[in-house]
Design an enzyme around this catalytic site. Structure first.
Site, PDB file in Angstrom:
ATOM      1  N   GLY A 110     -25.469   2.681  -6.278  1.00  0.00           N
ATOM      2  CA  GLY A 110     -24.931   3.891  -6.889  1.00  0.00           C
ATOM      3  C   GLY A 110     -23.461   4.158  -6.689  1.00  0.00           C
ATOM      4  O   GLY A 110     -22.944   5.121  -7.226  1.00  0.00           O
ATOM      5  N   ASP A 112     -20.832   3.662  -8.104  1.00  0.00           N
ATOM      6  CA  ASP A 112     -20.413   3.218  -9.433  1.00  0.00           C
ATOM      7  C   ASP A 112     -19.415   4.254  -9.933  1.00  0.00           C
ATOM      8  O   ASP A 112     -19.793   5.357 -10.307  1.00  0.00           O
ATOM      9  CB  ASP A 112     -21.648   3.137 -10.327  1.00  0.00           C
ATOM     10  CG  ASP A 112     -21.343   2.701 -11.741  1.00  0.00           C
ATOM     11  OD1 ASP A 112     -20.162   2.722 -12.126  1.00  0.00           O
ATOM     12  OD2 ASP A 112     -22.289   2.361 -12.469  1.00  0.00           O
ATOM     13  N   SER A 117     -23.959   2.330 -14.406  1.00  0.00           N
ATOM     14  CA  SER A 117     -25.303   1.869 -14.061  1.00  0.00           C
ATOM     15  C   SER A 117     -26.379   2.937 -14.247  1.00  0.00           C
ATOM     16  O   SER A 117     -27.567   2.635 -14.092  1.00  0.00           O
ATOM     17  CB  SER A 117     -25.336   1.367 -12.618  1.00  0.00           C
ATOM     18  OG  SER A 117     -24.991   2.407 -11.723  1.00  0.00           O
ATOM     19  N   CYS A 171     -17.525   0.435   3.392  1.00  0.00           N
ATOM     20  CA  CYS A 171     -18.338   1.634   3.164  1.00  0.00           C
ATOM     21  C   CYS A 171     -19.811   1.294   3.365  1.00  0.00           C
ATOM     22  O   CYS A 171     -20.382   0.543   2.560  1.00  0.00           O
ATOM     23  CB  CYS A 171     -18.133   2.179   1.757  1.00  0.00           C
ATOM     24  SG  CYS A 171     -16.466   2.750   1.457  1.00  0.00           S
ATOM     25  N   TYR A 185     -15.432  -7.421  -1.447  1.00  0.00           N
ATOM     26  CA  TYR A 185     -14.530  -7.871  -0.382  1.00  0.00           C
ATOM     27  C   TYR A 185     -14.565  -6.850   0.751  1.00  0.00           C
ATOM     28  O   TYR A 185     -15.085  -5.734   0.616  1.00  0.00           O
ATOM     29  CB  TYR A 185     -13.100  -8.003  -0.898  1.00  0.00           C
ATOM     30  CG  TYR A 185     -12.416  -6.652  -1.051  1.00  0.00           C
ATOM     31  CD1 TYR A 185     -11.524  -6.188  -0.082  1.00  0.00           C
ATOM     32  CD2 TYR A 185     -12.712  -5.813  -2.117  1.00  0.00           C
ATOM     33  CE1 TYR A 185     -10.923  -4.942  -0.191  1.00  0.00           C
ATOM     34  CE2 TYR A 185     -12.122  -4.578  -2.236  1.00  0.00           C
ATOM     35  CZ  TYR A 185     -11.233  -4.134  -1.278  1.00  0.00           C
ATOM     36  OH  TYR A 185     -10.669  -2.888  -1.384  1.00  0.00           O
ATOM     37  N   TYR A 467      -9.819  -4.872 -11.117  1.00  0.00           N
ATOM     38  CA  TYR A 467     -10.915  -5.337 -10.263  1.00  0.00           C
ATOM     39  C   TYR A 467     -12.243  -4.779 -10.765  1.00  0.00           C
ATOM     40  O   TYR A 467     -12.401  -3.568 -10.912  1.00  0.00           O
ATOM     41  CB  TYR A 467     -10.652  -4.904  -8.823  1.00  0.00           C
ATOM     42  CG  TYR A 467     -11.743  -5.248  -7.840  1.00  0.00           C
ATOM     43  CD1 TYR A 467     -12.342  -6.503  -7.839  1.00  0.00           C
ATOM     44  CD2 TYR A 467     -12.151  -4.312  -6.891  1.00  0.00           C
ATOM     45  CE1 TYR A 467     -13.324  -6.808  -6.920  1.00  0.00           C
ATOM     46  CE2 TYR A 467     -13.127  -4.620  -5.962  1.00  0.00           C
ATOM     47  CZ  TYR A 467     -13.719  -5.869  -5.983  1.00  0.00           C
ATOM     48  OH  TYR A 467     -14.695  -6.175  -5.076  1.00  0.00           O
ATOM     49  N   ASN A 469     -15.225  -4.296  -9.515  1.00  0.00           N
ATOM     50  CA  ASN A 469     -15.985  -3.318  -8.723  1.00  0.00           C
ATOM     51  C   ASN A 469     -15.323  -1.945  -8.662  1.00  0.00           C
ATOM     52  O   ASN A 469     -15.912  -1.004  -8.125  1.00  0.00           O
ATOM     53  CB  ASN A 469     -16.240  -3.847  -7.313  1.00  0.00           C
ATOM     54  CG  ASN A 469     -17.491  -4.705  -7.253  1.00  0.00           C
ATOM     55  OD1 ASN A 469     -18.228  -4.822  -8.235  1.00  0.00           O
ATOM     56  ND2 ASN A 469     -17.747  -5.322  -6.109  1.00  0.00           N
ATOM     57  N   TYR A 470     -14.102  -1.836  -9.186  1.00  0.00           N
ATOM     58  CA  TYR A 470     -13.478  -0.521  -9.365  1.00  0.00           C
ATOM     59  C   TYR A 470     -13.490  -0.204 -10.861  1.00  0.00           C
ATOM     60  O   TYR A 470     -12.449  -0.102 -11.506  1.00  0.00           O
ATOM     61  CB  TYR A 470     -12.036  -0.515  -8.840  1.00  0.00           C
ATOM     62  CG  TYR A 470     -11.898  -0.743  -7.356  1.00  0.00           C
ATOM     63  CD1 TYR A 470     -12.989  -0.610  -6.494  1.00  0.00           C
ATOM     64  CD2 TYR A 470     -10.675  -1.100  -6.802  1.00  0.00           C
ATOM     65  CE1 TYR A 470     -12.854  -0.827  -5.131  1.00  0.00           C
ATOM     66  CE2 TYR A 470     -10.524  -1.312  -5.443  1.00  0.00           C
ATOM     67  CZ  TYR A 470     -11.620  -1.182  -4.606  1.00  0.00           C
ATOM     68  OH  TYR A 470     -11.479  -1.397  -3.260  1.00  0.00           O
TER      69      TYR A 470
END
Length: 538
Positions: A110, A112, A117, A171, A185, A467, A469-470
């Site tokens: 989550g 996100d 998602s 995190c 990463y 990136y 994931n961001y």
């Protein structure tokens, strides 16, 4: 210190409601299909399949919403939430969603940033993988479920061995499925590289409902889900990872300077040191506008993990980075698991029990927006001074500089879908706010866009790399119409560079009808027009 973890921690009390009554027929059709596929009795699925009328629907939806922008009455809601607890549940969710011609959104942890998602403007079902929490640590390897959190991964490793860790994010509440499949990463990136560099096997449910391991899926698909994002290709069930050695003693430190304390000089020199120094040293820079003595300034903080003792890092940086002014009192020696706690904002990490890493902090969210950039050439002092003054002007914006170099840059840029390995450092733009309502959201999103424009001269160009994931929907959205490939190429080149082409080929092979799709998924190759005349022979 909130920028350390960059997670959303403000509790939101907004109650999720729906503007229109749920379609009971859709639920009944889905349940009938689901029970047929799983051979389960309907009354045994009360904690698995949640229609909008079920008491458990709202908690199931809200528990892993981390951005309050998508936790409002106006946010689109799934017709059904499936909290999968077995592989058979996942298989059935894929088959039945496809049969009913709905969109399927898959969520692991989550975290996100854009709600990709669990939000859609099309009729959709949500497949929640947060119950896939098994972790098996054996020797120097581990199998981890897609729904485990990074905190749980670190804790279970620590339970079995005090000499190993895993190079992933700082995190603890981030879900492993999305983190790893997106090229995650952490603060050991310079020593060990990315999380995907240590994935040796995986299990996935494909578009036909089959459970496949690495051998079954083949090397192309295995390559794609290790940095290309799993949601474009199937549903990640879990990963097999290789652990990495960590020393008995590690060192953390934090040094802060404001503009009137030569912060610009420190950050400028950081660019020449952080990506090139000992790979065992990771130094992150945080930039935040603050008020000091009733004056607006910018605070630059250097936070670090060194895989060794404080005497070693002091000797290293006093020689190579005197502008930092590192002193012994800035340094704290810890075990590796204690350093995980320190990076999670526990300054008294030696007094905190590692069990805190198992906390999931359900149903917690604040309003936020993230963007990202990559820097290839050091920014001049004049450029940094300009950016810091613009930070004061915009307000609330935070920047995080994460250095590359070391192991991450030694791996070929095509080895995994993650293409940014040779950059100097990555920049995360962070905008957080607590004010509810569309006016506040519009204002803060515009501020985020404004600062993004100020950053443009100093970062990569053509394309401006970003990136995965961001997630940032500002850089392009796919409507999955006739121009799907071209729309996908806009954001795909920014996320994946030259690797986008191979990802598209894999997607076109394993999911040619584009069932697994979202606003920024990998598109299929454009179909050739019907009855296209053959080219004459030359």
């Amino acid at each position: 210190m909130k920028l350390l973890c960059l997670t959303f921690v403000f509790l939101v009390s907004t109650t999720l409601t729906t503007a229109t009554p749920p379609d009971a027929t859709i639920y009944q059709n889905f349940l009938q299909c689901f029970t047929t596929q799983t051979r389960a009795l309907p009354n045994t699925l009360a904690d698995v399949v949640f229609p909008q009328t079920a008491a458990g629907y709202t908690p199931a939806l809200r528990n892993y919403i981390r951005n309050a922008r998508f936790n409002t009455t106006a946010s689109p809601k799934p017709a059904i939430v499936i909290v999968a607890r077995t592989e058979a549940h996942v298989q059935a969710a894929v088959v039945c969603t496809k049969t009913l011609k709905f969109q399927l959104k898959t969520r692991s942890g989550g975290h996100d940033y854009e709600g990709v998602s669990y939000v859609s403007n099309l009729p959709f079902f949500l497949l929640d993988m947060s119950s896939f929490r098994d972790i098996t640590v054996e020797g120097e390897t581990a199998w981890i479920g897609a729904g485990v959190t990074l905190g749980e991964v670190y804790y279970r490793i620590w339970e079995k061995t005090k000499t190993h860790g895993f190079p992933a994010g700082v995190c603890p509440t981030v879900g492993a499925g999305g983190h790893i499949s997106g090229g995650g990463y952490g603060n050991m990136i310079r020593k060990y590289g990315l999380s995907v560099d240590y994935v040796t096997d995986a299990k996935i449910v494909d578009v036909n409902g089959r459970v496949l391991d690495r051998k079954g899926m083949g090397e192309d698909l295995f390559w794609a889900i290790n940095g290309g994002g799993g949601a474009s290709f199937g549903v990640i069930l879990g990963f097999k990872i290789k652990l990495v050695p960590v020393p008995e003693t590690v060192t953390v430190f934090r040094v802060q300077k404001n503009l009137d304390e030569n912060a610009v000089d420190m950050v400028h020199k950081w660019q020449f040191v952080a990506p090139k120094t000992d790979p065992g040293l990771f130094m992150r820079v945080l930039l935040q506008p603050v008020t000091r003595n009733k004056m607006q300034t910018v605070r630059a903080s250097v936070l670090a993990l060194f895989l060794g003792k404080s005497s070693e890092v002091l000797s290293l940086l006093n020689k190579d980075f005197p502008e930092l002014g590192l002193k012994q009192e800035n340094c704290t020696e810890l075990t590796w698991i204690q350093s995980v706690l320190w990076w999670d904002n526990h300054d008294n990490a030696t007094l905190v029990k590692p069990e805190v890493l198992l906390e999931r902090n359900l149903d917690t969210a604040s309003y936020g927006k993230r963007k990202s950039d990559f820097v290839e050439k050091e920014i001049t002092k004049e450029g940094l001074d300009y950016l810091m003054k613009k930070m004061i002007e915009v307000g609330k914006i935070g920047l995080v500089f994460n250095p590359y170099g070391g192991k991450v840059s030694e791996v070929a840029t095509t080895k995994t879908p993650f293409p940014h390995r040779t950059k100097l450092y990555k920049v995360q733009h962070s905008m957080n706010w607590k004010d509810p309502g569309p006016e506040a959201e519009t204002s803060f999103l515009e501020k985020a866009k404004s600062f993004y424009s100020y950053m443009a001269p100093f970062v990569t160009k053509n394309p401006r790399h970003t990136y995965l994931n961001y997630r940032d929907l500002d850089i392009g959205v796919n409507t999955h119409g006739p121009n799907s490939y071209r729309e996908g190429e806009v954001y795909g080149r920014k996320y994946f560079g030259e690797n986008f082409d191979r990802l598209v080929k894999v997607k076109s092979t394993v999911d040619p009808e584009n069932f697994f799709r979202d606003e920024q998924s990998i598109p299929t190759l454009p179909s050739k027009p019907a009855n296209t005349p053959a080219k004459p022979a030359l």
